[in-house]
Write a protein that holds these residues in place. Structure first.
Motif, PDB file in Angstrom:
ATOM      1  N   LEU A   1       0.832  -1.386   0.070  1.00  0.00           N
ATOM      2  CA  LEU A   1      -0.024   0.071   0.057  1.00  0.00           C
ATOM      3  C   LEU A   1       0.808   1.180   0.024  1.00  0.00           C
ATOM      4  O   LEU A   1       0.467   2.259  -0.618  1.00  0.00           O
ATOM      5  CB  LEU A   1      -0.867   0.072   1.333  1.00  0.00           C
ATOM      6  CG  LEU A   1      -1.953  -1.172   1.382  1.00  0.00           C
ATOM      7  CD1 LEU A   1      -2.546  -1.034   2.575  1.00  0.00           C
ATOM      8  CD2 LEU A   1      -2.940  -1.178   0.144  1.00  0.00           C
ATOM      9  N   TYR A   2       1.956   1.248   0.741  1.00  0.00           N
ATOM     10  CA  TYR A   2       2.713   2.324   0.797  1.00  0.00           C
ATOM     11  C   TYR A   2       3.875   2.609  -0.433  1.00  0.00           C
ATOM     12  O   TYR A   2       4.120   3.847  -0.691  1.00  0.00           O
ATOM     13  CB  TYR A   2       3.620   2.244   2.203  1.00  0.00           C
ATOM     14  CG  TYR A   2       2.764   2.255   3.475  1.00  0.00           C
ATOM     15  CD1 TYR A   2       1.667   2.987   3.494  1.00  0.00           C
ATOM     16  CD2 TYR A   2       3.489   1.450   4.514  1.00  0.00           C
ATOM     17  CE1 TYR A   2       1.053   3.002   4.696  1.00  0.00           C
ATOM     18  CE2 TYR A   2       2.525   1.569   5.788  1.00  0.00           C
ATOM     19  CZ  TYR A   2       1.468   2.268   5.895  1.00  0.00           C
ATOM     20  OH  TYR A   2       0.560   2.533   7.055  1.00  0.00           O
TER      21      TYR A   2
ATOM     22  N   GLY B   1     -10.667  -0.029  -0.262  1.00  0.00           N
ATOM     23  CA  GLY B   1      -9.805   1.201  -0.056  1.00  0.00           C
ATOM     24  C   GLY B   1     -10.066   1.668   1.487  1.00  0.00           C
ATOM     25  O   GLY B   1      -9.228   2.023   2.338  1.00  0.00           O
ATOM     26  N   ALA B   2     -11.224   1.290   1.956  1.00  0.00           N
ATOM     27  CA  ALA B   2     -11.645   1.869   3.197  1.00  0.00           C
ATOM     28  C   ALA B   2     -10.976   0.948   4.348  1.00  0.00           C
ATOM     29  O   ALA B   2     -10.367   1.432   5.361  1.00  0.00           O
ATOM     30  CB  ALA B   2     -13.258   2.039   3.561  1.00  0.00           C
TER      31      ALA B   2
ATOM     32  N   SER C   1      -8.522  -1.062   3.874  1.00  0.00           N
ATOM     33  CA  SER C   1      -7.139  -1.090   3.728  1.00  0.00           C
ATOM     34  C   SER C   1      -6.357   0.239   4.424  1.00  0.00           C
ATOM     35  O   SER C   1      -5.184   0.236   5.105  1.00  0.00           O
ATOM     36  CB  SER C   1      -6.508  -1.151   2.298  1.00  0.00           C
ATOM     37  OG  SER C   1      -6.804  -2.284   1.888  1.00  0.00           O
ATOM     38  N   TRP C   2      -7.235   1.378   4.444  1.00  0.00           N
ATOM     39  CA  TRP C   2      -6.734   2.488   4.887  1.00  0.00           C
ATOM     40  C   TRP C   2      -6.575   2.361   6.562  1.00  0.00           C
ATOM     41  O   TRP C   2      -6.019   3.067   7.317  1.00  0.00           O
ATOM     42  CB  TRP C   2      -7.775   3.722   4.736  1.00  0.00           C
ATOM     43  CG  TRP C   2      -7.326   5.032   5.349  1.00  0.00           C
ATOM     44  CD1 TRP C   2      -7.644   5.810   6.489  1.00  0.00           C
ATOM     45  CD2 TRP C   2      -6.103   5.616   4.684  1.00  0.00           C
ATOM     46  NE1 TRP C   2      -7.026   7.005   6.686  1.00  0.00           N
ATOM     47  CE2 TRP C   2      -6.085   7.012   5.602  1.00  0.00           C
ATOM     48  CE3 TRP C   2      -5.195   5.598   3.962  1.00  0.00           C
ATOM     49  CZ2 TRP C   2      -4.880   7.929   5.237  1.00  0.00           C
ATOM     50  CZ3 TRP C   2      -4.126   6.741   3.588  1.00  0.00           C
ATOM     51  CH2 TRP C   2      -4.270   7.789   4.414  1.00  0.00           C
ATOM     52  N   SER C   3      -7.076   1.417   7.149  1.00  0.00           N
ATOM     53  CA  SER C   3      -7.292   1.015   8.677  1.00  0.00           C
ATOM     54  C   SER C   3      -5.785   0.870   9.027  1.00  0.00           C
ATOM     55  O   SER C   3      -5.574   0.957  10.383  1.00  0.00           O
ATOM     56  CB  SER C   3      -7.936  -0.023   9.055  1.00  0.00           C
ATOM     57  OG  SER C   3      -7.700  -1.216   8.520  1.00  0.00           O
TER      58      SER C   3
ATOM     59  N   GLN D   1      -3.538   2.767   8.936  1.00  0.00           N
ATOM     60  CA  GLN D   1      -2.917   4.302   9.401  1.00  0.00           C
ATOM     61  C   GLN D   1      -3.427   4.638  10.686  1.00  0.00           C
ATOM     62  O   GLN D   1      -2.861   5.328  11.221  1.00  0.00           O
ATOM     63  CB  GLN D   1      -3.518   4.964   8.301  1.00  0.00           C
ATOM     64  CG  GLN D   1      -2.886   5.077   7.085  1.00  0.00           C
ATOM     65  CD  GLN D   1      -1.536   5.708   6.674  1.00  0.00           C
ATOM     66  OE1 GLN D   1      -1.124   6.266   7.781  1.00  0.00           O
ATOM     67  NE2 GLN D   1      -0.814   5.812   5.509  1.00  0.00           N
TER      68      GLN D   1
END
Length: 235
Positions: free
Chosen positions: A136-137, A187-188, A190-192, A194
């Motif tokens: 992801l990064y 997307g939502a 996977s943002w977890s 962060q």
């Protein structure tokens, strides 16, 4: 020939290129997982650009040049980390789907989606969870051909979500178009990476339940939702 010449052994010339492998480095299969795990951890914490192969070798308990016995370059190592992460994610997802499918009576689209969401959170936050966050990064750090190869694994992973989402869409419980819903949901979730911290109280099961409640309308069709709203008291 003099005695001195006889007493002094002639050293063979060293071949150019990589130095000879040590005993510990000859078995690539034993050290590769160690190396990938160390690389995933450092790439996630420090970033690809700021991490050197010397850093990775030290973290894996290897000599500084040893990573190059396994991978031709740091880019190759980065791709291997992401590829390993995707294969692991596919395996976890398949196992979760298999468990869910065993109970045919309870294997509803809602249960299937919840199963997929929970498995995805396990990929992101469970054991060995450094691999996918690196993807992801650091996806843009890959070479073009590496991104193309990785995209095929991503398509395979995401396609498993379509049957449940299509069934939910057909019943009116998912109002967004299936393709967009899949992209938005993944997307939502996977943002977890962060913000989620297991130490702050929420479990992965609670996280999965909250996500499903957010994305899926439990009331069924839009018509049912409007009827429920019409019956509810107004302020």
């Amino acid at each position: 020939m003099t005695d001195a010449a006889i007493a002094t052994p002639i050293e063979p010339k060293r071949a150019r290129g990589r130095p000879r492998k040590t005993v510990d480095e000859r078995d690539d299969g034993n050290r590769r997982p160690e190396l990938l795990k160390a690389a995933a951890l450092l790439f996630r914490r420090q970033g690809f650009a700021a991490t050197t192969t010397r850093d990775i070798a030290a973290a894996a308990g290897m000599q500084s040049g040893s990573p190059f016995y396994h991978f031709k370059s740091k880019h190759a190592l980065l791709y291997a980390v992401m590829e390993e992460g995707m294969h692991s994610a596919l395996a976890r997802q398949a196992a979760a789907i298999e468990v869910s499918a065993r109970d045919s009576k309870a294997n509803t689209p809602q249960v299937q989606l919840r199963c997929l969401v929970r498995a995805h959170f396990d990929v992101l936050h469970g054991p060995g969870s450094d691999f996918i966050p690196v993807m992801l990064y650091e996806h843009r750090s890959l070479l073009v051909r590496q991104r193309t190869a990785l995209a095929q694994l991503q398509v395979q992973y995401e396609s498993a979500w379509s049957p449940a989402l299509e069934a939910l869409h057909a019943s009116g419980q998912l109002r967004a178009p299936v393709k967009l819903a899949r992209l938005l949901i993944l997307g939502a979730l996977s943002w977890s990476v962060q913000w989620f911290d297991r130490k702050k109280g929420a479990s992965l099961d609670e996280l999965a339940d909250a996500a499903c409640a957010l994305f899926v309308n439990p009331c069924g069709t839009d018509q049912e939702l409007r009827s429920n709203f019409a019956r509810s008291p107004t302020d």
